[in-house]
Design an enzyme around this catalytic site. Structure first.
Site, short mmCIF file in Angstrom:
data_model
loop_
_atom_site.label_atom_id
_atom_site.label_comp_id
_atom_site.label_asym_id
_atom_site.label_seq_id
_atom_site.Cartn_x
_atom_site.Cartn_y
_atom_site.Cartn_z
N ASP A 17 0.87 -1.17 0.00
CA ASP A 17 0.00 0.00 0.00
C ASP A 17 0.92 1.23 0.00
O ASP A 17 2.13 1.11 0.28
CB ASP A 17 -0.90 -0.03 1.24
CG ASP A 17 -1.81 1.18 1.32
OD1 ASP A 17 -2.38 1.57 0.28
OD2 ASP A 17 -1.94 1.74 2.42
N ASP A 19 -0.10 5.09 1.03
CA ASP A 19 -0.30 6.07 2.09
C ASP A 19 -0.20 5.41 3.47
O ASP A 19 -0.95 4.49 3.78
CB ASP A 19 -1.66 6.75 1.94
CG ASP A 19 -1.81 7.44 0.60
OD1 ASP A 19 -0.87 8.13 0.17
OD2 ASP A 19 -2.87 7.28 -0.04
#
Length: 248
Positions: A17, A19
Site C-alpha cells: 500500500d 499512504d
C-alpha cells in the site's frame, strides 16, 4: 518474545500500500478528510462529530467515494451518489469526495512528500536483491505521490484508484485490488507478501490469498490489524530489513 517476521527475500514479489506504508501521506489525507467532514457535519447538523476513529473505521484504505458513502452511512445519512465530474461544492457523494481531493492535492503540492526512511531502505534492499515490487493503492493520486517522493522507479506496476475505476475493481476490503496487483506483477499471492496499514487493505490482501500480510501499525492498532487478517505486525518497515547473509 519477539514476533517472527518474514524474510522478504523468500517472496516471489512484494505488494505495498502507499499512504501510511511508504509515505506519510496518510496524515495529509487525514487532515483533508477532517476539514471536509467538519464542514459537512456543521452544515448539515450531523452528530456525533467526525473523529480520527471514524477515519480508521470507515475511510482508511477505501476508494474515495466509497469512503464518503461509508462514513455518511454510519450517521444514517444518505445522499445522491452523483458523478465523478461533480463540482467540489456539489452535495453528492462524488462532490464531497472531489472536495477532499482538492484539499489533499493542494496540501501535497504546497508541502511535498518524502518516503519514510525505513520504507526507502527496504525498497532499496528488495530492488538490490531483484525482488519484484508493486503498489496497490486506493488513491487516484498514487502516481503523483510516488513521483513526488522520488520512489516511482522501484515499482514494476501500480494498481491505484484510477486503475480500479477503469477496470471495475471493487474497493478494499474486497480482494479485487490486491488480486489484480498480483496478476499484474506476475506472482502468486500464496508465495508473495502484502504490506498494509489500513484495516480494509489488510482484509483485501488476506481475501486475495496472500499467506503473508504485514500490518504496519500507524494508528489502526495491532489487535484490529490482526483481526482484519494481518499475519504479523510492525511499527515501521525498517523492522523488515535484512542483513547481508543469505536466507536459509
Amino acid at each position: 518474545m519477539p514476533e517472527s517476521l518474514p524474510d522478504l527475500r523468500r517472496a516471489d514479489g512484494v505488494l505495498f500500500d502507499l499512504d501510511g506504508v511508504l509515505t506519510p501521506t496518510a496524515e495529509v489525507h487525514m487532515r483533508a478528510w477532517q476539514v471536509v467532514f467538519d464542514g459537512v457535519f456543521a452544515q448539515w447538523g450531523i452528530t456525533p462529530p467526525y473523529t480520527d476513529a471514524d477515519y480508521y473505521a470507515y475511510v482508511d484504505g477505501k476508494k474515495r467515494y466509497d469512503g464518503v458513502a461509508s462514513l455518511l452511512r454510519s450517521r444514517n445519512v444518505e445522499i445522491p451518489w452523483g458523478t465523478v465530474n461533480d463540482a467540489p461544492e456539489a452535495e453528492t457523494v462524488c462532490g464531497i469526495g472531489n472536495r477532499k481531493n482538492a484539499a489533499f492535492a493542494s496540501a501535497l503540492r504546497r508541502e511535498g512528500i518524502a518516503a519514510y526512511p525505513g520504507s526507502l531502505a527496504l525498497l532499496q534492499q528488495l530492488h538490490d536483491h531483484g525482488i519484484p515490487q508493486g503498489v496497490v493503492s486506493s488513491s487516484k493520486n498514487a502516481e503523483e505521490v510516488l513521483e513526488s517522493a522520488g520512489i516511482r522507479d522501484f515499482f514494476t506496476i501500480v494498481v491505484d484508484g484510477r486503475v480500479a475505476e477503469r477496470d471495475g475493481l471493487a474497493s478494499k476490503p474486497a480482494a479485487d485490488m490486491f488480486r489484480a496487483g498480483a496478476v499484474a506483477l506476475g506472482v502468486a499471492p500464496a508465495d508473495s507478501v502484502a504490506v498494509e496499514d489500513a484495516l480494509a487493505g489488510v482484509a483485501s490482501a488476506a481475501a486475495a490469498g496472500f499467506a503473508t500480510v504485514v500490518g504496519v501499525d500507524r494508528g489502526a492498532g495491532a489487535p484490529a490489524l490482526r483481526d482484519a487478517g494481518a499475519t504479523c505486525i510492525v511499527d515501521d518497515l525498517d523492522q523488515l530489513l535484512f542483513d547481508g547473509t543469505e536466507p536459509k
